[in-house]
Motif scaffolding. Structure first.
Motif, PDB file in Angstrom:
ATOM      1  N   ASP A 199       4.569  11.002   3.094  1.00  0.00           N
ATOM      2  CA  ASP A 199       3.505   9.816   3.071  1.00  0.00           C
ATOM      3  C   ASP A 199       2.082  10.326   2.290  1.00  0.00           C
ATOM      4  N   VAL A 200       1.841   9.545   1.374  1.00  0.00           N
ATOM      5  CA  VAL A 200       0.553   9.902   0.435  1.00  0.00           C
ATOM      6  C   VAL A 200      -0.715   9.147   0.761  1.00  0.00           C
ATOM      7  N   LYS A 201      -0.531   8.118   1.677  1.00  0.00           N
ATOM      8  CA  LYS A 201      -1.911   7.655   1.703  1.00  0.00           C
ATOM      9  C   LYS A 201      -1.673   6.506   3.062  1.00  0.00           C
ATOM     10  N   ARG A 202      -2.634   6.459   3.848  1.00  0.00           N
ATOM     11  CA  ARG A 202      -2.702   5.453   5.119  1.00  0.00           C
ATOM     12  C   ARG A 202      -3.999   4.737   4.828  1.00  0.00           C
ATOM     13  N   THR A 232      -5.356  -2.236   0.996  1.00  0.00           N
ATOM     14  CA  THR A 232      -5.477  -0.914   0.067  1.00  0.00           C
ATOM     15  C   THR A 232      -4.255  -0.364  -0.226  1.00  0.00           C
ATOM     16  N   ILE A 233      -3.366  -0.300   0.650  1.00  0.00           N
ATOM     17  CA  ILE A 233      -2.006   0.313   0.388  1.00  0.00           C
ATOM     18  C   ILE A 233      -1.116  -0.335  -0.430  1.00  0.00           C
ATOM     19  N   LYS A 234      -1.292  -1.884  -0.550  1.00  0.00           N
ATOM     20  CA  LYS A 234      -0.291  -2.770  -1.362  1.00  0.00           C
ATOM     21  C   LYS A 234      -1.004  -2.487  -2.697  1.00  0.00           C
ATOM     22  N   LYS A 235      -2.294  -2.539  -2.877  1.00  0.00           N
ATOM     23  CA  LYS A 235      -2.762  -2.204  -4.398  1.00  0.00           C
ATOM     24  C   LYS A 235      -2.153  -0.783  -4.841  1.00  0.00           C
ATOM     25  N   LEU A 236      -2.248  -0.007  -4.111  1.00  0.00           N
ATOM     26  CA  LEU A 236      -1.703   1.432  -4.400  1.00  0.00           C
ATOM     27  C   LEU A 236      -0.201   1.442  -4.654  1.00  0.00           C
ATOM     28  N   TYR A 237       0.406   0.662  -3.888  1.00  0.00           N
ATOM     29  CA  TYR A 237       2.047   0.513  -4.065  1.00  0.00           C
ATOM     30  C   TYR A 237       2.124  -0.120  -5.219  1.00  0.00           C
ATOM     31  N   ASP A 238       1.277  -1.277  -5.776  1.00  0.00           N
ATOM     32  CA  ASP A 238       1.606  -1.891  -7.079  1.00  0.00           C
ATOM     33  C   ASP A 238       1.425  -0.943  -8.205  1.00  0.00           C
ATOM     34  N   ILE A 239       0.541  -0.251  -8.021  1.00  0.00           N
ATOM     35  CA  ILE A 239       0.130   0.775  -9.371  1.00  0.00           C
ATOM     36  C   ILE A 239       1.028   1.693  -9.515  1.00  0.00           C
ATOM     37  N   LEU A 240       1.352   2.405  -8.360  1.00  0.00           N
ATOM     38  CA  LEU A 240       2.402   3.432  -8.534  1.00  0.00           C
ATOM     39  C   LEU A 240       3.935   2.971  -8.854  1.00  0.00           C
ATOM     40  N   LYS A 241       4.113   1.890  -8.404  1.00  0.00           N
ATOM     41  CA  LYS A 241       5.489   1.151  -8.868  1.00  0.00           C
ATOM     42  C   LYS A 241       5.451   0.886 -10.367  1.00  0.00           C
ATOM     43  N   SER A 242       4.123   0.192 -10.711  1.00  0.00           N
ATOM     44  CA  SER A 242       4.103   0.029 -12.042  1.00  0.00           C
ATOM     45  C   SER A 242       4.209   1.162 -12.970  1.00  0.00           C
ATOM     46  N   ALA A 243       3.934   2.303 -12.303  1.00  0.00           N
ATOM     47  CA  ALA A 243       3.784   3.683 -13.138  1.00  0.00           C
ATOM     48  C   ALA A 243       5.088   4.378 -13.204  1.00  0.00           C
ATOM     49  N   GLY A 244       6.104   3.760 -12.631  1.00  0.00           N
ATOM     50  CA  GLY A 244       7.299   4.215 -12.483  1.00  0.00           C
ATOM     51  C   GLY A 244       7.729   5.067 -11.413  1.00  0.00           C
ATOM     52  N   LEU A 245       6.936   5.237 -10.556  1.00  0.00           N
ATOM     53  CA  LEU A 245       7.288   5.949  -9.189  1.00  0.00           C
ATOM     54  C   LEU A 245       8.011   5.136  -8.146  1.00  0.00           C
ATOM     55  N   THR A 246       8.629   5.675  -7.286  1.00  0.00           N
ATOM     56  CA  THR A 246       9.478   5.185  -6.183  1.00  0.00           C
ATOM     57  C   THR A 246       8.654   5.313  -5.012  1.00  0.00           C
ATOM     58  N   VAL A 247       7.977   4.066  -4.642  1.00  0.00           N
ATOM     59  CA  VAL A 247       7.298   4.043  -3.347  1.00  0.00           C
ATOM     60  C   VAL A 247       7.659   2.817  -2.389  1.00  0.00           C
ATOM     61  N   THR A 248       7.286   2.960  -1.224  1.00  0.00           N
ATOM     62  CA  THR A 248       7.544   1.870  -0.253  1.00  0.00           C
ATOM     63  C   THR A 248       6.271   2.021   0.590  1.00  0.00           C
ATOM     64  N   MET A 249       6.143   0.802   1.214  1.00  0.00           N
ATOM     65  CA  MET A 249       4.945   0.596   2.121  1.00  0.00           C
ATOM     66  C   MET A 249       5.509   0.238   3.506  1.00  0.00           C
ATOM     67  N   GLU A 250       4.929   0.909   4.571  1.00  0.00           N
ATOM     68  CA  GLU A 250       5.520   0.711   5.858  1.00  0.00           C
ATOM     69  C   GLU A 250       4.073   0.557   6.921  1.00  0.00           C
ATOM     70  N   LEU A 251       4.759  -0.006   7.970  1.00  0.00           N
ATOM     71  CA  LEU A 251       3.662  -0.234   9.081  1.00  0.00           C
ATOM     72  C   LEU A 251       3.747   1.423   9.896  1.00  0.00           C
ATOM     73  N   ALA A 252       2.656   1.843  10.259  1.00  0.00           N
ATOM     74  CA  ALA A 252       2.595   3.122  10.645  1.00  0.00           C
ATOM     75  C   ALA A 252       3.246   3.158  12.382  1.00  0.00           C
ATOM     76  N   PRO A 289      -3.019   0.995   9.900  1.00  0.00           N
ATOM     77  CA  PRO A 289      -1.758   0.501  10.128  1.00  0.00           C
ATOM     78  C   PRO A 289      -0.709   0.823   9.036  1.00  0.00           C
ATOM     79  N   TYR A 290      -1.000   1.033   8.020  1.00  0.00           N
ATOM     80  CA  TYR A 290       0.124   1.094   6.740  1.00  0.00           C
ATOM     81  C   TYR A 290       0.204   2.557   6.344  1.00  0.00           C
ATOM     82  N   ILE A 291       1.400   2.776   5.694  1.00  0.00           N
ATOM     83  CA  ILE A 291       1.475   4.305   5.348  1.00  0.00           C
ATOM     84  C   ILE A 291       2.131   3.765   3.780  1.00  0.00           C
TER      85      ILE A 291
END
Length: 93
Positions: free
Chosen positions: A65-68, A73-93, A20-22
């Motif tokens: 989109d790099v992961k579904r 799961t997606i929130k965890k990766l979002y937080d990690i990539l965001k803290s690494a300095g990348l620009t990411v968003t999380m959306e419903l599929a 359900p999440y991208i």
């Protein structure tokens, strides 16, 4: 034999699309290709080729989109990539 392969491919595709999440990675003017590729390999568990393709897609189209997956799961990766300095968003599929 082709039927089995097709059925396996179809079931894997259905499984991926049922998530359900991208997690979307967006282009920025700061991150280098190498850094983006490293992050995708290290945190998202992409193979080198997949990470490279995503980096080029982000560069030329603005996002990829790099992961579904499920929300956790997606929130965890979002937080990690965001803290690494990348620009990411999380959306419903």
């Amino acid at each position: 034999m082709a039927t089995i392969t097709r059925e396996q491919t179809d079931s894997k595709l259905e499984e991926i699309l049922s998530k359900p999440y991208i997690l979307l990675l967006h282009n920025d003017d700061v991150s280098t290709f190498d850094f983006v590729i490293e992050c995708l390999i290290k945190y998202v568990k992409h193979e080198y080729e997949q990470a490279t393709q995503c980096a080029f897609l982000v560069h030329y189209t603005g996002k990829c989109d790099v992961k579904r997956g499920n929300q956790e799961t997606i929130k965890k990766l979002y937080d990690i990539l965001k803290s690494a300095g990348l620009t990411v968003t999380m959306e419903l599929a």
